[in-house]
Design an enzyme around this catalytic site. Structure first.
Site, PDB file in Angstrom:
ATOM      1  N   HIS A   1      -7.396  -5.134  -9.601  1.00  0.00           N
ATOM      2  CA  HIS A   1      -7.157  -5.755  -8.297  1.00  0.00           C
ATOM      3  C   HIS A   1      -8.459  -6.297  -7.702  1.00  0.00           C
ATOM      4  O   HIS A   1      -9.546  -5.786  -7.968  1.00  0.00           O
ATOM      5  CB  HIS A   1      -6.406  -4.832  -7.323  1.00  0.00           C
TER       6      HIS A   1
ATOM      7  N   ASP B   1     -10.016  -7.199   3.202  1.00  0.00           N
ATOM      8  CA  ASP B   1      -8.797  -6.413   3.387  1.00  0.00           C
ATOM      9  C   ASP B   1      -8.968  -5.278   4.390  1.00  0.00           C
ATOM     10  O   ASP B   1     -10.080  -4.965   4.828  1.00  0.00           O
ATOM     11  CB  ASP B   1      -8.323  -5.870   2.032  1.00  0.00           C
TER      12      ASP B   1
ATOM     13  N   GLU C   1      -2.831  -6.610  -5.810  1.00  0.00           N
ATOM     14  CA  GLU C   1      -2.480  -5.680  -6.874  1.00  0.00           C
ATOM     15  C   GLU C   1      -1.800  -6.415  -8.037  1.00  0.00           C
ATOM     16  O   GLU C   1      -1.267  -7.518  -7.858  1.00  0.00           O
ATOM     17  CB  GLU C   1      -1.514  -4.624  -6.311  1.00  0.00           C
TER      18      GLU C   1
ATOM     19  N   ASN D   1      -7.393  -1.219 -11.942  1.00  0.00           N
ATOM     20  CA  ASN D   1      -6.217  -1.927 -12.454  1.00  0.00           C
ATOM     21  C   ASN D   1      -6.387  -3.447 -12.358  1.00  0.00           C
ATOM     22  O   ASN D   1      -5.440  -4.193 -12.536  1.00  0.00           O
ATOM     23  CB  ASN D   1      -4.948  -1.482 -11.698  1.00  0.00           C
TER      24      ASN D   1
END
Ligand code: GLP
Length: 251
Positions: free
Chosen positions: A138, A67, A143, A136
């Site tokens: 990811h 990313d 996400e 979280n």
């Protein structure tokens, strides 16, 4: 899934580096999927050390990163391209043209995503994908949401990710709101997934990801259906898994 439980971050890094170096030695022209974040830094340092000792060469290796933040230049100190140069590429013998990170400054980000998927296809996917896990759940910047997004895409970062990553920026308002991330499709089509986790603060999400339901609300949970996942974690990060669960997966 195989689980390696290690005493601390140093041991996690050494184990992960060992698994990556085994891949590079076995297949000198392998394609490695790489990650940023604090989790893999120790792994990169160990690989650099072995390279300096003359035990490991990356001359024929190709790397594809997960990313990049949108709108950060490659030479911005918080861009993932900059991170990879500083933490790894500048210290090994990899050919610069064989290292790929999405271009955060691409004039047409959607087109950049399409090009990145074409690149992955041309390379035949990755042989090994290194991953950290966000708090979280990811992976890359995939996400939590209502579906798993298969292809490389532009993502709106969640408030919790912006908050978590603000530690690297002068203030939370300086954190980019968008990123380009490899999709779940490319991550799942790698031959081997290598997840590195460290610290008590990851314990809850590690449990949810690997022992909870498979759901896009916890993107890492999709890894449960990959046939070759290696989870390397320290005792703190694996502390919410029961001994039986670790033993059932370990060897
Ligand atoms: C970032 C990266 C992820 C990484 C995550 C966790 O958001 N995009 O690839 O896994 O952070 O980072 P850390 O290892 O610092 O906890």
């Amino acid at each position: 899934m195989r689980i390696y439980e290690e005493a601390d971050y140093a041991a996690v890094s050494r184990r992960a580096a060992n698994l990556i170096s085994a891949e590079v030695i076995r297949r000198p022209d392998c394609v490695l999927g790489l990650a940023t974040g604090s989790s893999p830094i120790g792994t990169y340092r160990q690989l650099i050390a072995w390279h300096r000792q003359g035990d490991l060469s990356f001359k024929e290796v190709t790397t594809v990163n997960l990313d990049e933040y949108l709108c950060l230049a490659p030479n911005h100190s918080q861009s993932y391209r900059y991170f990879m140069q500083e933490e790894f590429f500048n210290h090994i013998d990899i050919k610069p043209e064989n290292t790929y990170v999405p271009d955060g400054l691409a004039p047409d980000p959607i087109e950049e995503c399409r090009k990145y998927d074409n690149l992955l296809r041309t390379l035949g996917g990755t042989d090994l994908q290194l991953l950290g896990i966000g708090h979280n759940g990811h992976i890359g910047f995939n996400e939590p949401g209502n579906e798993f997004v298969k292809s490389t895409h532009v993502v709106d970062l969640t408030p919790s990710t912006i908050e978590a990553n603000s530690r690297f920026f002068p203030s939370p308002s300086d954190v980019p709101r968008k990123a380009i991330t490899m999709g779940i499709g490319a991550i799942m089509s790698t031959r081997r997934v290598l997840v590195v986790v460290s610290g008590e603060d990851k314990a809850e999400i590690v449990r949810a990801a690997f022992m909870g339901p498979i759901t896009p609300k916890v993107p890492a949970s999709i890894l449960q259906i990959h046939g070759d996942v290696v989870l390397v974690g320290d005792t703190a990060a694996l502390s919410r898994l029961t001994e039986t669960e670790v033993k059932a997966c370990g060897f």
